[in-house]
Each structure stands twice: as C-alpha cells, then as structure tokens.
Scaffold this active site. Structure first.
Site, PDB file in Angstrom:
ATOM      1  N   ARG A 112      45.002  44.720  26.862  1.00  0.00           N
ATOM      2  CA  ARG A 112      45.321  43.711  27.868  1.00  0.00           C
ATOM      3  C   ARG A 112      46.521  44.155  28.692  1.00  0.00           C
ATOM      4  O   ARG A 112      47.454  44.798  28.190  1.00  0.00           O
ATOM      5  CB  ARG A 112      45.634  42.402  27.154  1.00  0.00           C
ATOM      6  CG  ARG A 112      45.879  41.189  28.044  1.00  0.00           C
ATOM      7  CD  ARG A 112      44.633  40.773  28.739  1.00  0.00           C
ATOM      8  NE  ARG A 112      44.699  39.367  29.180  1.00  0.00           N
ATOM      9  CZ  ARG A 112      43.940  38.868  30.128  1.00  0.00           C
ATOM     10  NH1 ARG A 112      43.062  39.637  30.748  1.00  0.00           N
ATOM     11  NH2 ARG A 112      44.007  37.599  30.464  1.00  0.00           N
ATOM     12  N   THR A 410      34.242  40.030  35.340  1.00  0.00           N
ATOM     13  CA  THR A 410      34.560  40.987  34.294  1.00  0.00           C
ATOM     14  C   THR A 410      33.275  41.768  34.025  1.00  0.00           C
ATOM     15  O   THR A 410      32.259  41.506  34.644  1.00  0.00           O
ATOM     16  CB  THR A 410      35.044  40.178  33.068  1.00  0.00           C
ATOM     17  OG1 THR A 410      36.220  39.473  33.454  1.00  0.00           O
ATOM     18  CG2 THR A 410      35.357  41.020  31.863  1.00  0.00           C
ATOM     19  N   THR A 428      38.063  44.370  32.480  1.00  0.00           N
ATOM     20  CA  THR A 428      38.145  43.556  33.692  1.00  0.00           C
ATOM     21  C   THR A 428      39.283  43.996  34.593  1.00  0.00           C
ATOM     22  O   THR A 428      40.210  44.681  34.160  1.00  0.00           O
ATOM     23  CB  THR A 428      38.363  42.074  33.295  1.00  0.00           C
ATOM     24  OG1 THR A 428      38.345  41.253  34.457  1.00  0.00           O
ATOM     25  CG2 THR A 428      39.694  41.887  32.585  1.00  0.00           C
ATOM     26  N   GLY A 497      32.710  36.375  32.767  1.00  0.00           N
ATOM     27  CA  GLY A 497      32.589  34.966  33.122  1.00  0.00           C
ATOM     28  C   GLY A 497      33.842  34.138  33.007  1.00  0.00           C
ATOM     29  O   GLY A 497      33.768  32.906  33.007  1.00  0.00           O
TER      30      GLY A 497
END
Length: 603
Positions: A112, A410, A428, A497
């Site tokens: 992330r 994504t 993403t 999503g």
C-alpha cells in the site's frame, strides 16, 4: 448488463490464450487483431486470469516456460501497467496474497502507498473545511509513495524463481512494440479527457492529436518501456533512491499543469526521504473458518479480509443453500450492512491505530451481530458499530457512521501453477486514471491513493481510524482471497470496485460455496453492494430480476443503480480431478481473459 448465463457447460470449447500480438504502426489498418479473450479456461499445469488478454497471455507464457505463480503474477501485473494503465501500474500500490504449496502456508505482502512524513490529519483541510474531493483527486496532494515496484521485487525475492528483470521483460516489450486498443481503453481516456488534457505529459501520451487512440489501432508507450528497462537493469532503487524517484518527487511537488488549464491542481509534499523510507510489509493473513473451509485474506490496513471475514461469520449459522434467492440476498445484504458499520469504526493502519482484528473476525462477535438480522425486515442505515472487544448479543450500538467513497478503478489477477502455488493480487492507482498526472518522460500515471483517507472524522466526536498521518497507509477495501480445503487450495478470487470489492468477493464466495454456482457463474451474477447506506448499489441486471426484487423491496430493501457495473472479478479454482479452472468476467469491462497452460480437453 448482459443477462446472467451458464458458462461451465460450454468449457469443452475453451482453448489457451494465443501468443502475444505483434507490433504494428499506430493508427493504421496494419494494426494486429486483438488477442482473443475467453472468460473461462480449464486444464493442467497452471492458470492465469486477469481483465486483459495480453496480460493473461504473458502470465501464461511465464508458466509455460517453467516460472511459478509468483513469477507469472508479477509478469501479468507489469503487463497490466501497459494495457490497463488507468487502473494500476508502476505509480500505484496493492496487496499480494500467496499460498505456498510446499509449506501449506498463506502469506501476504502489503504494498500500500504511504503518505508523506509531513502529513497530518488536516492534509485535505483548508480554512477549517475539507477541500472538494475532485480537487484532491487531481493533485499532487493525493499522491502516496508508490508500492507496486517494491511489491514485485519482494514477492520475487521471497517466493519467485525469476529475477525482476526477467519477470517484467515481456511487459517492457509490450510497451515498446504496442498492443491493439480496445473499446475499454478508449472509453477510459474519454472519461478523463478534461483532466488528462490539463497535463501536457498525459495529453501527449493518451490524447495524441487531441483525441483518444482509435479502437483497433496500436498503442505504444516507449517512455514506460524505458522505465521498465531501468527497473530491470538497476532494481527498485531507480524509484526509491534514484532518478525515477527524483522525477516523481518533482512531479508531485510541482505538478506539470498546462498554464492555460483552469483546473486547480494543488502540489503535494512528497520528498526523496519519503521514497527512501518506503518498505513493503509482510503481514499475517486474516483467517476465517466457513463451511469447513479456511478463507484467507488481507489484513489491515486493508479492510477486505476482516470485513469479508466478519460477514461470512455472520452468515455462518444461516443455511443459505436452503433459502429462496430473495431470502439469501436479504441475508447477504444485511451481513454487509452490519460488517461495514464495524469496518468504518475500527479499521485503519495498524501502525497508527489499535485494530481489534482478532475480535472482529471472531464467531462470538459475529453471532452478537447476526441476531440483529430480521429475516422479514431490512435494517435502517446507517447502522451503528459495536465493540468487538465487548460483544453484547443483539446490541444496536451508538454513533453510526456512513461509508466514505473509495475509487473504483482497480484491477485484480489470480494465478496458479503446476506445483499448486496460488497468487491473488489486487493492485491500483485508485481513481480511474489515478491523479491524472503522467510523470514526464516516464510513461506512468501517479496514484491518488491518499484520497482513501477520511478527509475529516466520519462521525464528529468519535475517533476515526482512517485520518491521514505521517507515513500512514490509507485504509483499503481490496480483498484478494484464497480459500483452502483441508490445507489445499480450492479457489482464489478478487475484484476491483472500491468499497464494493468487499461485497463483490462476498457475493462470489457465497454464490460458489453456498448456492452451488460454478465459479464463472458466481462471477457473472448480477451484483448488489450494501455498504451501510439507505439504498444498496446494484447493477441494472439485478433490478431486472423482477420477482426477486419485489420480494426484497417487501422486506424494506432499497436500491440505487450503479454507474454501470460493479467490479471486474477474476478467479481460479482447483477441480476435483486436478485440473485448474480459470474464470473471469463474461461481459463487465469488456470481458476478462482466462487461460491455462495445457487446455483439457484439448481442442
């Protein structure tokens, strides 16, 4: 949305995806035909499923040449950075879940993005108010330190058999030689033409001559090919301590806006030191026992594994397989209504907040929430969260919180190999087109991932675990999931999503495990996403189920249509006879691409 249709009965006609298309001159009739797509493939020696045929073909080729699932996952992801650049790529991040067949263990990597070290809870606040969301999206302010290149390197170092250079070489060639433009690629550029045109670096790449590349022409990205070549030659230091990183920092701190543009584009405060401090984190996966199976997912800062896990536990004591479809969907919707209430209150970056992860996916807590579901009547949102550390049966809770918006664009890929290793990888750049800013000379879009933070506390007076902070990772809903049966892989699945990723994965799992649908059919089902709001977001095909819809409305369920469609899932499943089934979307986002190394039965 096309009507639901049965697919598994026709799998005997499926063949492996063709070899990668050759190069052609952009914009001419000599452009190569697009690589063919199939939403299902069955056979031996490994499987790959992604949204794009070229990416799937590259992953399958890596498997065919002896690479393992990790090698193929990295190669596929790098190719998606070429062909699906508005969803993921070099400038983004993601979550990587891996089942190791040798040890029988599941591992995760947290790739992330992180906020600059200067960030605080007022990152998106000016004059005491949150700035407009659209202005945060298209800015340097929303850009986090990219984690994708580091994820590729770390996954290969830990579990791969190929070097980073070899894994990304096919994607480098694809960027340099080009691929055939499809309608989805053109439409995504058209959707973002106004903001793409504000940045000369983005405009020259994606709007040559002032318009998106035409469907059927060949699109090349030589700058991205050069970026991949540098990554291959020198490793991830070219981003985190080198020249590409310098260009990223300069772009964030001084966005290259056309002086004629009327867009208000704020600079960010990313520094070279922020890049140098970035680390991928290996985390213990979430684990939920469901119907005798072990469901593994991504832990915080993703809310995917915990929220899917809580919802499954809420549903555990209800025999979904015995219910009429409307009743099944009612329980499905109510489970996520409750789980999202708890998600919003408790989940954030575990380096900054105390996430009660074990308690959130305990059966005791789930049971205390499940008894709030009335089989005849929908709950009233926003439902309040409960305290998982002190579960009180059927307690309604206080201080309800709505679910903030998350970018929906994504991508997800799933891979399995001949040894039984499995990868579920969701990655993403956040919004469709990310920040909208292509790093000049580098060929990739920067993310706008920091907009996943809460701009201000969701509920005034209640601690919000997802406010910005220095080097903090914003909460995500990405939910790459692997399901084991007696320690062996049964299936893996995931989807893009935004916040609807969680509901999509849950709907696929319950469709496959409870309702008896094949994996392809579970993916194709019309989708609904209840995220603790007054009305569940649904696809038009869901509304077209007239009798089911009437029964749900009679229970008080409310619905609002999605912009077009919810998610674009992919998955793999190990069949009882040892073959792999690869599954993708039949129609969403133009249909996905599933392939196996050795199709069986053969053509």
């Amino acid at each position: 949305m096309a009507a639901h249709r049965s697919t598994l009965g026709r799998i005997t006609a499926v063949t492996a995806i063709a070899a990668l298309v050759g190069a052609a001159v952009p914009g001419t009739a000599s452009a190569a035909p697009p690589t063919p797509k199939s939403p299902v493939a069955v056979g031996y020696l490994g499987a790959v499923s992604s949204i794009d045929a070229d990416a799937t073909a590259i992953g399958t080729k890596i498997l065919r040449e002896g690479g393992n699932a990790v090698d193929a996952a990295v190669a596929t992801a790098a190719a998606l950075g070429v062909t699906d650049p508005f969803s993921a790529g070099f400038g983004g991040g993601g979550f990587f879940v891996y089942y190791d067949a040798r040890t029988g263990k599941v591992h995760t990597l947290d790739g992330r993005e992180t906020a600059p070290s200067s960030a605080n809870e007022n990152l998106f606040v000016e004059n005491g108010k949150a700035i407009p969301f659209a202005e945060a999206v298209t800015s340097g302010l929303g850009v986090g330190v990219p984690g994708t290149p580091a994820t590729w390197q770390e996954a290969l170092r830990k579990w791969g058999t190929k070097s980073l250079a070899k894994a990304i070489k096919p994607a480098e060639d694809l960027a340099r030689n080009g691929f055939t433009v499809d309608q989805t690629f053109t439409t995504q550029i058209s959707n973002n033409a106004a903001r793409f045109s504000a940045f000369p670096s983005t405009r020259s790449l994606y709007l040559p001559g002032g318009a998106p590349p035409a469907v059927g022409t060949t699109f090349k990205n030589p700058d991205l090919a050069g970026t991949y070549a540098q990554l291959a030659a020198k490793g991830t230091d070219v981003l985190y301590r080198g020249p590409i990183g310098t260009d990223v920092v300069n772009t964030v701190r001084k966005p290259p806006v056309d002086p004629a543009s009327t867009l208000k584009v704020r600079p960010g405060d990313l520094t070279a030191a922020d890049l140098a401090k970035y680390r991928v984190v290996e985390r213990k996966p979430t684990k939920t026992r469901y119907r005798g199976l072990d469901v593994y997912g991504m832990p915080a800062p993703s809310s995917g594994g915990l929220t899917v896990g809580e919802a499954l536990n809420i549903l555990e004591n209800t025999k979904l397989s015995k219910l009429e479809k409307a009743d099944y969907l009612h329980y499905f919707l109510e489970s996520t209504r409750l789980a999202f209430a708890d998600r919003n209150r408790w989940i954030g970056d575990p380096a900054f907040v105390d996430v009660p992860a074990k308690e959130l996916i305990s059966q005791k807590f789930a049971d205390s929430r499940a008894c709030l579901i009335d089989p005849a009547k929908a709950g009233v949102s926003p439902v309040a969260p409960a305290d998982p550390r002190n579960p009180v049966p059927c307690a309604a809770g206080t201080n309800s919180a709505p679910t903030p918006y998350e970018g929906e664009n994504t991508t997800h890929l799933t891979v399995a190999d001949k040894w039984g290793n499995v990868v579920a990888y969701t990655l993403t750049i956040e919004q469709e087109g990310g920040s909208g800013i292509v790093v000049p000379g580098r060929g990739f879009l920067l993310n706008n991932e920091l907009t996943d933070f809460s701009f201000t506390p969701v509920t005034p007076g209640v601690p919000d675990p997802n406010l910005p902070g220095p080097a903090k990772r914003p909460r995500s809903s990405m939910a790459p999931t692997i399901v084991l049966d007696h320690g062996k892989p049964l299936l893996a699945v995931g989807s893009p999503g935004g916040a609807s990723i969680i509901t999509t994965v849950l709907q696929i799992l319950t469709g496959r495990l409870d309702r008896g649908l094949g994996l392809v059919d579970a993916i194709a089902e019309p989708r609904a996403s209840q995220r603790n709001s007054a009305a569940a977001q649904v696809e038009q095909a869901f509304l077209d189920q007239t009798e089911v819809l009437a029964a749900l409305k009679a229970k008080g369920q409310g619905f609002s249509t999605a912009p077009a469609e919810i998610g674009a899932a992919t998955g793999v499943e190990r069949l009882r006879d040892g073959r792999w089934l690869a599954a993708a979307e039949p129609t969403r986002r133009g249909g996905g691409s599933a392939a196996v190394v050795l199709p069986w039965p053969p053509r």
